[in-house]
Design an enzyme around this catalytic site. Structure first.
Site, short mmCIF file in Angstrom:
data_model
loop_
_atom_site.label_atom_id
_atom_site.label_comp_id
_atom_site.label_asym_id
_atom_site.label_seq_id
_atom_site.Cartn_x
_atom_site.Cartn_y
_atom_site.Cartn_z
CG ASP A 167 -2.05 0.90 0.91
OD1 ASP A 167 -3.33 0.43 0.90
OD2 ASP A 167 -2.05 2.10 0.75
CG ASP A 209 2.36 4.92 -6.70
OD1 ASP A 209 1.45 4.13 -7.38
OD2 ASP A 209 2.71 5.92 -7.05
CE1 TYR A 269 -13.61 3.20 -9.33
CE2 TYR A 269 -15.72 2.20 -9.90
CZ TYR A 269 -14.84 2.24 -8.95
OH TYR A 269 -14.75 1.36 -7.89
CE LYS A 286 -12.40 -0.45 -10.09
NZ LYS A 286 -11.49 -0.96 -9.29
CB THR A 315 -14.03 0.36 2.01
OG1 THR A 315 -14.63 1.23 1.05
CG2 THR A 315 -14.44 -1.07 1.72
N1 LIG Z 1 -16.07 0.43 -1.66
C1 LIG Z 1 -16.71 0.16 -2.81
O1 LIG Z 1 -18.08 0.27 -2.74
C2 LIG Z 1 -16.19 -0.47 -4.09
C3 LIG Z 1 -17.11 -1.03 -5.14
C4 LIG Z 1 -16.68 -1.59 -6.05
C5 LIG Z 1 -15.25 -1.91 -6.32
N2 LIG Z 1 -14.22 -1.19 -5.33
C6 LIG Z 1 -13.24 -1.49 -5.79
O2 LIG Z 1 -12.38 -2.03 -4.47
C7 LIG Z 1 -11.10 -1.65 -4.73
C8 LIG Z 1 -10.70 -1.35 -3.03
O3 LIG Z 1 -11.57 -0.17 -2.70
P1 LIG Z 1 -11.96 0.16 -1.14
O4 LIG Z 1 -13.33 0.57 -1.29
O5 LIG Z 1 -11.42 -0.98 -0.28
O6 LIG Z 1 -11.01 1.32 -1.08
P2 LIG Z 1 -10.18 2.04 0.33
O7 LIG Z 1 -10.09 3.35 -0.23
O8 LIG Z 1 -10.63 1.49 1.48
O9 LIG Z 1 -8.88 1.17 0.30
C9 LIG Z 1 -7.96 1.17 -0.99
C10 LIG Z 1 -6.47 1.14 -0.34
O10 LIG Z 1 -5.56 1.35 -1.57
C11 LIG Z 1 -4.76 2.00 -1.30
N3 LIG Z 1 -4.05 2.45 -2.75
C12 LIG Z 1 -4.72 3.47 -3.44
N4 LIG Z 1 -4.00 3.70 -4.58
C13 LIG Z 1 -2.87 3.05 -4.53
C14 LIG Z 1 -1.75 3.04 -5.25
N5 LIG Z 1 -1.39 3.59 -6.52
N6 LIG Z 1 -0.85 2.14 -4.81
C15 LIG Z 1 -0.83 1.29 -3.72
N7 LIG Z 1 -1.91 1.40 -2.92
C16 LIG Z 1 -3.04 2.43 -3.49
C17 LIG Z 1 -5.09 3.21 -0.55
O11 LIG Z 1 -4.02 3.81 0.38
C18 LIG Z 1 -6.02 2.43 0.29
O12 LIG Z 1 -5.30 1.78 1.54
C19 LIG Z 1 -10.85 -0.38 -5.41
O13 LIG Z 1 -10.24 -0.99 -6.67
C20 LIG Z 1 -12.45 -0.05 -5.70
O14 LIG Z 1 -12.62 0.50 -7.05
C21 LIG Z 1 -14.94 -0.66 -4.31
#
Ligand SMILES: NC(=O)c1ccc[n+]([C@@H]2O[C@H](COP(=O)([O-])OP(=O)(O)OC[C@H]3O[C@@H](n4cnc5c(N)ncnc54)[C@H](O)[C@@H]3O)[C@@H](O)[C@H]2O)c1
Length: 247
Positions: free
Chosen positions: A42, A68, A153, A157, A187
């Site tokens: 992360d 990253d 977005y 995806k 989240t």
């Molecule tokens: N939460 C939702 O409703 C939802 C729905 C569909 C898909 N998603 C997908 O699930 C995945 C996780 O989402 P989440 O809701 O758990 O998010 P979150 O914000 O809780 O966690 C995301 C984590 O990814 C890390 N991160 C972001 N960019 C980064 C990078 N370039 N390098 C390394 N780490 C990085 C952030 O620091 C964070 O800790 C994402 O791909 C998101 O698009 C989420």
């Protein structure tokens, strides 16, 4: 917490990107509880340190890596460090991606969100992967089952799902590749929505009367990685409580 481990072996290693928060955190914790060595990647170092400390305190194995996922050199170094410390990762979870609220230009965003998953996967593929290797990519219902703003977005995806199908077909003798498509998940990035009426309406509209918890995405990810899903390859699995059926 699930009691079974879907047949995963204690000497297996998994890389989870975006492991400091939300879905990635829940996946790292569950994989750690299964006995896997977890390489938790992360941008948020304090966050992954905390996750790994919890895994280790529960008797598991893990390492925190500041990564990253859009940076080639950093990703290459993170795979080297993972291999040296835990072993070659049999499993990869491409979860990190920018939030849909980020103000990004379309082409740059596709590179960040989908291009990074392709680059991380290519570097993983370059390793001598153990038999039974598997990758799960985290997409969304957005772009795959619904059209939602912003433009980049859902497009990213959909690209992630397309890339996963490519992997499944082209590399099927070496690995399995599947993609999950969560609906709304509770989240940290969703907290601002969920505090508002519009966010609460999502839960109310869902056939199950609520949105998902991150642990409910993590368990499906771990299942798809595991030998329990040994002949599942190239699927896009919605995890949305049936929300898209009602649209
Ligand atoms: N939460 C939702 O409703 C939802 C729905 C569909 C898909 N998603 C997908 O699930 C995945 C996780 O989402 P989440 O809701 O758990 O998010 P979150 O914000 O809780 O966690 C995301 C984590 O990814 C890390 N991160 C972001 N960019 C980064 C990078 N370039 N390098 C390394 N780490 C990085 C952030 O620091 C964070 O800790 C994402 O791909 C998101 O698009 C989420």
């Amino acid at each position: 917490m699930l009691k079974q481990n879907f047949g995963m072996r204690g000497d297996d290693v998994v890389v989870v990107t975006g492991a400091a928060s939300g879905i990635g955190r829940a996946t790292a914790m569950l994989a750690g509880s299964f006995g896997l060595g977890v390489s938790a990647w992360d941008l948020d170092r304090a966050g992954v340190d905390e996750v790994v400390a919890e895994i280790v305190a529960s008797g598991g194995r893990g390492m925190a890596v500041t990564v990253d996922v859009t940076d080639d050199d950093v990703v290459a170094a993170a795979f080297d460090a993972t291999r040296e410390t835990l072993g070659v990762p049999r499993y990869l979870v491409n979860n990190a991606g920018p939030p849909s609220t980020a103000d990004l230009e379309f082409r740059q965003a596709l590179q960040m969100a989908a291009g990074s998953m392709q680059m991380v996967t290519e570097k993983w593929l370059a390793l001598e992967l153990p038999a039974g290797a598997a990758v799960v990519n985290v997409a969304s219902v957005a772009g795959n089952l619904v059209g939602a703003a912003p433009d980049w977005y859902g497009s990213s995806k959909a690209a992630i799902a397309g890339y996963t199908r490519f992997l499944a077909v082209t590399h099927g003798k070496r690995l399995r590749a599947n993609v999950v498509a969560p609906g709304a998940v509770d989240t940290p990035r969703m907290a601002p929505y969920l505090a508002r009426k519009v966010g609460q309406a999502w839960g109310a509209r869902n056939p199950m009367g609520r949105i998902a918890e991150p642990e409910e995405i993590a368990s499906v990810i771990c299942f798809l990685l595991s030998p329990a899903a040994a002949h599942v390859n190239g699927v896009l699995l919605p995890i949305d409580g049936g929300a898209t059926l009602t649209l």
